[in-house]
Motif scaffolding. Structure first.
Motif, PDB file in Angstrom:
ATOM      1  N   HIS A 245      -1.628   4.197   6.664  1.00 12.69           N
ATOM      2  CA  HIS A 245      -0.908   5.470   6.530  1.00 12.69           C
ATOM      3  C   HIS A 245      -0.562   6.031   7.897  1.00 12.69           C
ATOM      4  CE1 HIS A 245      -1.649   6.170   2.217  1.00 12.69           C
ATOM      5  NE2 HIS A 245      -2.742   5.461   2.431  1.00 12.69           N
TER       6      HIS A 245
ATOM      7  N   THR B  98       0.799  -1.224   0.000  1.00 14.63           N
ATOM      8  CA  THR B  98       0.000   0.000   0.000  1.00 14.63           C
ATOM      9  C   THR B  98       0.836   1.281   0.000  1.00 14.63           C
ATOM     10  OG1 THR B  98      -1.716  -1.251   1.124  1.00 14.63           O
ATOM     11  CG2 THR B  98      -1.933   1.121   1.161  1.00 14.63           C
TER      12      THR B  98
ATOM     13  N   HIS C  18       0.907   4.609  -3.243  1.00 18.09           N
ATOM     14  CA  HIS C  18       1.478   5.762  -2.549  1.00 18.09           C
ATOM     15  C   HIS C  18       3.003   5.794  -2.604  1.00 18.09           C
ATOM     16  CE1 HIS C  18      -2.515   6.372  -1.073  1.00 18.09           C
ATOM     17  NE2 HIS C  18      -2.538   5.128  -0.596  1.00 18.09           N
TER      18      HIS C  18
ATOM     19  N   HIS D 216      -8.601   8.453   2.410  1.00 21.46           N
ATOM     20  CA  HIS D 216      -7.413   9.299   2.509  1.00 21.46           C
ATOM     21  C   HIS D 216      -7.727  10.685   3.054  1.00 21.46           C
ATOM     22  CE1 HIS D 216      -6.136   6.279  -0.611  1.00 21.46           C
ATOM     23  NE2 HIS D 216      -5.331   6.094   0.415  1.00 21.46           N
TER      24      HIS D 216
ATOM     25  N   HIS E  77      -8.095   3.661   7.260  1.00 19.20           N
ATOM     26  CA  HIS E  77      -6.996   3.503   6.295  1.00 19.20           C
ATOM     27  C   HIS E  77      -5.965   4.619   6.520  1.00 19.20           C
ATOM     28  CE1 HIS E  77      -5.082   2.295   2.592  1.00 19.20           C
ATOM     29  NE2 HIS E  77      -5.122   3.537   2.153  1.00 19.20           N
TER      30      HIS E  77
HETATM   31 FE   LIG Z   1      -3.945   4.632   0.895  1.00 18.48          FE
END
Ligand SMILES: [Fe+2]
Ligand SMILES: CC1=C(/C=C/C(C)=C/C=C/C(C)=C/C=C/C=C(C)/C=C/C=O)C(C)(C)CCC1
Length: 557
Positions: free
Chosen positions: A243, A195, A550, A360, A293
């Motif tokens: 993240h 990811t 990413h 996000h 996320h």
């Molecule tokens: Fe992401």
């Protein structure tokens, strides 16, 4: 002298030769120097010789990706054809001389095992792509991350761990019971770190996914898998936010608690592998925590989103995916935003907000009154109009079978306004008219120095309709409420990543990097000027690039 060919789908793209002692060392690692098609180019310093992979992909490409292989088709949703490659790219335009360092991009680039094709974009085995910039030149490469999941699939020629939507097949009831036990212990969960990729304050580079065991350290120069990033604390748990917030001084993340619904907020310092607890947030809705996320921070606060798209233990157990995979939509459980003080771990606000769906967060900051008192938190995200269908749209079959109809659900810059005066409700509104960016909005970045601070610009993928996937790169001006959009018709750009110019004083003084899979089956690295948003350079890869998620920036030295 050794010689090697690099081929895609049986077609030789180029041949390279090697002779130096350095080359023999690289041969051992599967690399050679100076591909012959680049002989006319200037030679880079020895440390940056052009290198080309020697090993063909160990996995046999699936029929869907080779027999029907058509160079003129978008490569975004096709598996990468080789385990690794490296070489200098031919640059059209001018790469600024100040741009010195490595851009890394992670993503699920291999979506098959033998002739078994994966279902979902997020299932693919991690492919790490690298662009090394120096003196206006660019050396690129990619390499598969050697997770246990990837290695086991290669060895056994079948899926061995639970991916986003794929579950290993069990052939007996006993085996199924064993699988259940493995799920609860985490043994059957994937470590496919497909990811994101982050550079920690101490310089270590780690690829991540949502399973904690899927934190894998890599070498940013060779893209070699160094090994599992082991957290040395006793915090346990199986999943975390994909993240983390990473700065020179810390690594912050959220650990969802599926047993006692809530989130533990943790912090890790550079040169340490030990996460320490800052505090805990109890969920206000149920039956499970909302999917996190990502999450935003301000200078003094950590914002914990509680989205009504919640983890679902039953769906984790299922062999066949549901439309929402491991998650469930619980509109009656409501949606919340919690604010935790970073210094004390205390919750300073917990408000109900309108229902939302986001993966996000873009950024957040503290809003002050005239006296400098913090009155509210502003948190911006890529918001899918509280519509979960985006998850199903990202099935590979949908992405590969674009009919020309407009199929991408609308999205916007969702702006949360979270009052800090004890009011029970927060607001959620569009930060600008979504038509400015074609009602597509995801995969975002900002100037890194503006993290947690009042900011003006965000870069993201937007849409030019009709489309089935975000197909533009958009620069959002949150002050003027305007967007500038870049498009290459029929191409799929990946997350635009902003790199500031050293010494710059303007927020948009820098470049925006994206990797583009174009409609001819090719791929290129794209550089846009951050301020004008005009294209300043593109550097073509000798093969089509699969879509990636990413990235991060590793400055030189
Ligand atoms: Fe992401
Ligand atoms: C959540 C669990 C797992 C894995 C989850 C993974 C790999 C999640 C990845 C999520 C990503 C990459 C989200 C990106 C969203 C991008 C969007 C919406 C772009 C839209 C464009 O318009 C398992 C490890 C499978 C099992 C435990 C639970």
């Amino acid at each position: 002298m050794a010689s090697i060919s690099f081929s895609v789908a049986g077609k030789t793209i180029f041949t390279s030769t090697s002779s130096s002692p350095l080359d023999s060392k690289r041969l051992k690692h599967g690399f050679l120097s100076k591909s012959t098609h680049l002989k006319t180019m200037h030679r880079m310093q020895d440390s940056q010789l052009v290198r080309v992979a020697t090993e063909p992909s160990v996995m046999v490409p699936s029929p869907a990706t080779t027999e029907n292989y058509n160079e003129k088709e978008l490569a975004a949703w096709k598996s990468i054809q080789q385990e690794r490659w490296e070489g200098e790219l031919n640059v059209e335009g001018e790469i600024p001389l100040w741009l010195s360092g490595t851009y890394l991009r992670n993503g699920p680039g291999m979506w098959h095992i033998g002739d078994y094709n994966f279902r979902h974009l997020f299932d693919g085995y991690a492919t790490l792509v690298r662009l090394y910039f120096e003196n206006g030149r660019v050396i690129a490469g990619h390499r598969q991350i050697e997770s246990q999941a990837y290695k086991a699939a290669k060895k056994n020629k079948k899926l061995c761990y639970r991916e986003f939507s794929e579950v290993p097949k069990t052939d007996s009831f006993l085996a199924y019971m064993g699988e259940l036990a493995n799920l609860f212990s985490g043994a059957s969960l994937t470590d496919n770190a497909n990811t994101g990729v982050v550079r920690l304050g101490d310089g270590r580079v780690v690829c991540l996914t949502e399973t904690i065991k899927g934190s894998i350290q890599v070498d940013p120069d060779t893209l070699e898998t160094i090994g599992k990033f082991e957290y040395t604390d006793q915090l346990g748990g199986l999943i975390h936010s994909a993240h983390p917030i990473v700065t020179e001084s810390e690594f912050l993340t959220l650990l969802p608690d599926l047993v006692r619904p809530g989130y533990t907020v943790v912090r890790m310092e550079p040169n340490s592998n030990e996460r320490k607890v800052i505090g805990r947030v109890d969920c206000r809705g149920g039956p499970a925590p909302g999917w996190v996320h990502s999450f935003p921070v301000t200078e003094h606060y950590i914002i914990v989103p509680e989205m009504p798209l919640r983890y679902c233990a039953q769906n984790l157990l299922r062999a066949e995916p549901t439309p929402l995979y491991k998650f469930e939509w619980h509109p009656h459980s409501k949606a919340f935003m919690h604010v935790m003080c970073k210094a004390s771990g205390k919750i300073v606000a917990s408000v109900e907000v309108p229902l939302y769906v986001t993966f996000h967060f873009i950024n957040a900051y503290e809003e002050e009154d005239e006296e400098g008192r913090v009155t509210a938190i502003i948190a911006d995200c890529c918001e899918h109009n509280a519509n979960t269908t985006i998850l199903d749209k990202l099935r590979l079959q949908n992405l590969r079978s674009y009919s020309g109809k407009d199929e991408l659900p609308d999205a916007r810059v969702g702006r949360f306004i979270i009052p800090l005066d004890g009011s029970p409700n927060g607001k959620l509104e569009a930060a600008l008219n979504p038509d400015e960016h074609g009602r597509g909005m995801d995969m975002c970045s900002i100037h890194p120095a503006y993290l947690g601070k009042k900011y003006r610009y965000a870069y993201a993928c937007g849409a030019q309709r009709p489309c089935n996937f975000p197909n533009t790169i958009t620069k959002i001006d949150l002050m003027e409420k305007k967007a500038k959009n870049w498009i290459d018709e029929g191409a799929v750009p990946s997350e635009p990543f902003f790199v500031p110019r050293p010494g710059a004083t303007e927020e948009d003084d820098g470049v925006v990097i994206s990797m583009v899979s174009d409609k001819n089956g090719e791929g290129y690295a794209l550089l846009l000027d951050g301020s004008s948003f005009e294209e300043i350079a593109r550097a073509k890869f000798p093969y089509g690039l699969p879509y990636g998620l990413h990235g991060c920036w590793v400055p030189k030295n």
